[in-house]
Design an enzyme around this catalytic site. Structure first.
Site, PDB file in Angstrom:
ATOM      1  N   GLU A   1       6.148 -23.856   1.124  1.00 32.91           N
ATOM      2  CA  GLU A   1       5.373 -22.847   0.402  1.00 32.91           C
ATOM      3  C   GLU A   1       6.181 -22.375  -0.800  1.00 32.91           C
ATOM      4  OE1 GLU A   1       4.071 -19.426   2.613  1.00 32.91           O
ATOM      5  OE2 GLU A   1       3.510 -20.619   4.354  1.00 32.91           O
TER       6      GLU A   1
ATOM      7  N   GLU B   1       5.963 -19.520  10.163  1.00 30.78           N
ATOM      8  CA  GLU B   1       7.067 -18.572   9.951  1.00 30.78           C
ATOM      9  C   GLU B   1       7.456 -17.827  11.229  1.00 30.78           C
ATOM     10  OE1 GLU B   1       5.852 -16.200   6.552  1.00 30.78           O
ATOM     11  OE2 GLU B   1       6.489 -17.769   5.166  1.00 30.78           O
TER      12      GLU B   1
END
Ligand code: ZN
Length: 686
Positions: A316, A158
């Site tokens: 995710e 991320e």
């Protein structure tokens, strides 16, 4: 258009199903690892992401590497027929690294260096951090390059945030010198620094934007955001250099965060082999699930479009609750399968979770996981995950297939940065993303596929191009829109378009600037309404769209003159009663609509319903879908795989017309009609 793409890694031509796996948290109890393997197979998971935050376990002190535990985990996965997505560990650093090289720590916009801790707390410019990252990445690549379980690289985690240290300030100035060809006058002009005596007379005077100093020069803010993206891309390229060299056949991804505003993902996408993203909708929350379902679909579609239609990865998602949102509501029965397969319907070739097993301590110990603290398989969530795994095993024919869209909506990161920075016409509720998502929602409800692209993408292949609030128009874009319309395309623009150029400088000579020709209007002023205010757009009798009613106009009303365009609707009230609210300009073989007012879903549903009929837009299924039900199709060019999804808790009936289908999960033939249970989904082959 390519309808069938090769699998993410041809070594595994199936849907990946699994999650972030942190065996290093259980290094003291390795018997858990064997239990993990048993449970992975039992839950029909097949691929685990390992090593995302494992730097200190892999390099406990500078230059001393400990790969024993990871060897064992990778071997166990392989022995059990399971696969691995191997991460590079730069998302969080060992304490020894921060202690010895404090320059790796991020500096905030006030010039204060962070202390060691958390994650994503590093400088993207620091030569030391870049060197250390490359060393560990090279070690990982050399060690696992031929490992049978190794499918894919997961670069860092991320990416996000920015650093204001001296190294970054200097890199920013160098970036500016390159951009403005070493000509400070060019920069001063592009940033309009004559305002408030902000003119720079030396490059060294330029600093990153900060609330304590300069943050009101819009061109400056915009260039800083561009620099942050470019510097992150540069850091990413530094990370992948040894990987490309040592493992040329292992594809590379990094997990994106939806519409995260800090990075322009269109700049990072070309350097990834496959796009992946982390999706965490707040189901059953304050908004209706069908509204959220539409908004999430919009983001799935961005991720598919980032590589021109190539399937992406749901990297995710939570098997049930999150631990970081204001309320951690559990997914209601059915929602886990529905939300997982929604990603597949929009082009994902994987369903993966954060996380495989709940950690025992620290901040993520209550985040949803496949394996709960209870440690066994007899949980609701484990059963939900197993169900997804079993379904995915039946969807091999869908793998690599495409989504065919005749409609594109422009959602552009730089445009959004500029809109958010603008002071006026409303400081609040400018709502660029929300506006794009409401336009998108009208198509979602009809089951019409949409591509979500940025303004630099090629849009010549679409029938309909929608560009809500195209405030910034970069060079060449208006000309391409003109050619698109002349060639027979339909273009929809709204209020607050064609206002600034790529430097955030207003177009002179009348708005919507370079779009004036294609839209055939001149926007003289824009009225911002208070929340309580309402005006109305009233359609003229016999308007070419065949729309009859009056529609609310809220928040923003553009006051335009129709120069060449035909007026289809006018404002009802106030001093601009009778002025155009919706116009149509015919150019060449195409049409360009200008929606001057901000509107509600009722208008958008009606308007796009008309356009959809007018343009004969392909629907996933030729039927009236009930409220909260949507449909998507993936196709290999010959076979169509229809996903019917119910984003409500009530049972819904759908008429199938004259077509008959095969239920891909049960093998049954279905014709006439079918019913979807609350949060139900059906996948049908036609
Ligand atoms: Zn820095």
């Amino acid at each position: 258009m390519q309808h069938k793409h090769t699998p993410i890694n041809p070594k595994f031509p199936h849907f990946m199903h699994g999650g972030d796996y942190n065996p290093d948290q259980w290094i003291r109890t390795p018997e858990i690892w064997d239990e993990d393997m048993r449970l992975m197979k039992l839950s029909h998971c097949n691929t685990m992401s390992v090593g995302i935050f494992s730097w200190v376990a892999l390099e406990p002190e500078e230059g001393r590497f400990e790969f024993g535990w990871l060897d064992e985990v990778m071997d166990k996965l392989a022995r059990n027929g399971l696969f691995a997505i191997l991460a590079t560990p730069s998302g969080a650093r060992p304490a020894w690294l921060s202690a010895k090289y404090p320059e790796v720590l991020r500096v905030d916009q006030n010039g204060i260096r962070n202390l060691h801790g958390k994650r994503h707390n590093h400088c993207f410019t620091s030569p030391v951090y870049r060197e250390k990252t490359q060393i560990i990445n090279r070690q990982l690549a050399l060690r696992y390059k031929d490992h049978p379980s190794f499918l894919l690289w997961h670069i860092s985690n991320e990416f996000g945030g920015e650093c204001h240290c001296e190294l970054c300030q200097e890199a920013f100035r160098e970036w500016l010198k390159r951009k403005y060809h070493n000509d400070l006058d060019k920069l001063n002009n592009a940033w309009w620094t004559g305002f408030w005596s902000h003119t720079y007379t030396d490059w060294q005077q330029i600093e990153s934007p900060t609330r304590r100093g300069e943050d009101l020069v819009h061109g400056h803010n915009l260039d800083w955001k561009r620099f942050v993206t470019d510097q992150t891309v540069d850091f990413f390229l530094n990370e992948v250099k040894p990987l490309r060299e040592i493992t040329p056949d292992i594809p590379i991804t990094t997990n994106f965060m939806g519409t995260y505003p800090g990075l322009n993902y269109w700049k990072l996408a070309p350097h990834c082999d496959v796009i992946s993203w982390d999706s965490y909708p707040t189901w059953h929350g304050e908004r209706r699930d069908c509204e959220l379902g539409s908004d999430i679909a919009f983001i799935h579609d961005i991720n598919r479009c980032l590589k021109n239609g190539k399937p992406f990865m749901l990297m995710e998602s939570t098997p049930s609750m999150t631990n970081w949102q204001p309320v951690a509501k559990l997914k209601r029965p059915g929602m886990h399968l529905l939300s997982s397969l929604q990603a597949v319907a929009h082009g994902s070739d994987t369903v993966q979770y954060f996380q495989w097993r709940k950690s025992r301590g620290s901040s993520e110990k209550f985040h949803g996981a496949v394996v709960d603290h209870a440690g066994h398989e007899n949980t609701r969530v484990f059963k939900d995950v197993t169900e997804v795994g079993k379904v995915l095993e039946k969807l091999d024919p869908v793998l690599g297939t495409a989504v065919d869209s005749e409609v594109a909506i422009i959602f552009d990161w730089e445009n959004r940065w500029a809109i958010e920075d603008a002071h006026g016409p409303r400081r609040e509720k400018k709502d660029y993303q929300l506006t794009c998502q409401s336009h998108y929602g009208a198509f979602w409800k009809m089951g019409v596929a949409v591509d979500v692209i940025d303004m630099d993408c090629d849009f010549s292949k679409y029938k309909l191009l929608v560009a809500p609030m195209l405030y910034m128009v970069r060079p060449g874009v208006a000309e391409r829109i003109e050619r698109f319309v002349e060639a027979g395309g339909t273009f929809v623009a709204t209020y607050w378009s064609g206002i600034v150029d790529e430097n955030d400088l207003c177009f002179l000579g009348g708005f919507p600037g370079p779009l004036r020709q294609v839209l055939g209007i001149w926007s003289e002023e824009i009225d911002a309404l208070y929340d309580k205010d309402v005006n109305y757009a009233v359609f003229n009798e016999n308007n070419t769209l065949g729309m009859k009613s009056a529609y609310e106009a809220k928040e923003l009303c553009d006051l335009v003159y129709a120069e060449k365009a035909e007026v289809l609707a006018v404002y009802r009230d106030d001093f601009y009663a009778g002025r155009p609210a919706l116009t149509l300009n015919i150019l060449g073989n195409g049409k360009a609509y200008y929606v001057a007012f901000r509107n509600n879903d009722i208008f958008l549903d009606d308007f796009y319903g008309k356009l959809s009929k007018d343009l004969n837009l392909k629907k996933a299924i030729e039927t009236e879908l009930p409220q909260a039900v949507t449909a998507q199709v993936r196709t290999d060019g010959r076979n169509a795989y229809l996903f019917l999804m119910n984003f409500s808790s009530e049972k819904k009936e759908i008429s199938l017309g004259n077509s008959s289908y095969t239920d891909m999960l049960t093998g049954e033939t279905i014709c006439d009609k079918l019913s979807l249970t609350g949060y139900g989904i059906k996948i049908l082959r036609s």
